[in-house]
Scaffold this motif. Sequence first.
Motif, PDB file in Angstrom:
ATOM      1  N   SER A   1      -2.251  11.060  -3.970  1.00  0.00           N
ATOM      2  CA  SER A   1      -2.960   9.835  -4.461  1.00  0.00           C
ATOM      3  C   SER A   1      -4.228  10.000  -3.723  1.00  0.00           C
TER       4      SER A   1
ATOM      5  N   ARG B   1       0.904  -1.280  -0.065  1.00  0.00           N
ATOM      6  CA  ARG B   1      -0.134   0.136  -0.006  1.00  0.00           C
ATOM      7  C   ARG B   1       0.996   1.213   0.121  1.00  0.00           C
TER       8      ARG B   1
ATOM      9  N   LEU C   1      -3.635   3.545  -1.443  1.00  0.00           N
ATOM     10  CA  LEU C   1      -3.651   2.718  -2.889  1.00  0.00           C
ATOM     11  C   LEU C   1      -2.828   1.302  -2.700  1.00  0.00           C
TER      12      LEU C   1
END
Length: 109
Positions: A49, A15, A53
């Motif tokens: 972002s 992540r 993510l």
Amino acid sequence: FVVPAASQNPQLTFRHWFLFYTQDYSDVQISVDYGDWEALTVYNYTSSSGDWLVETIDLASYAGKSVRIGFRMWDNILGGTQSGWYIDDVQIVKDAGGGCLAATALEIE
């Protein structure tokens, strides 16, 4: 670590969250048998972002090889700064049979 067999569909997952300034970039790198580093993927964003993510990178072409994984960020230092690039939950995932995945957490050095 040694990458699992290609038949097990080995993947690097992690992540990340980022907030980059103009022309900043980052990449995920791999080194085989302590050789030179090469980019697996490059992230070249000029924004955020927005949220964490999940990224997945196929490692099948490195099956059976001893590798190191690296995360690198390049700051262009041209007059602006932002928060940067944050990485979490780095794992090697492989097919454990029956449609299930097995994850192995990596020790960060």
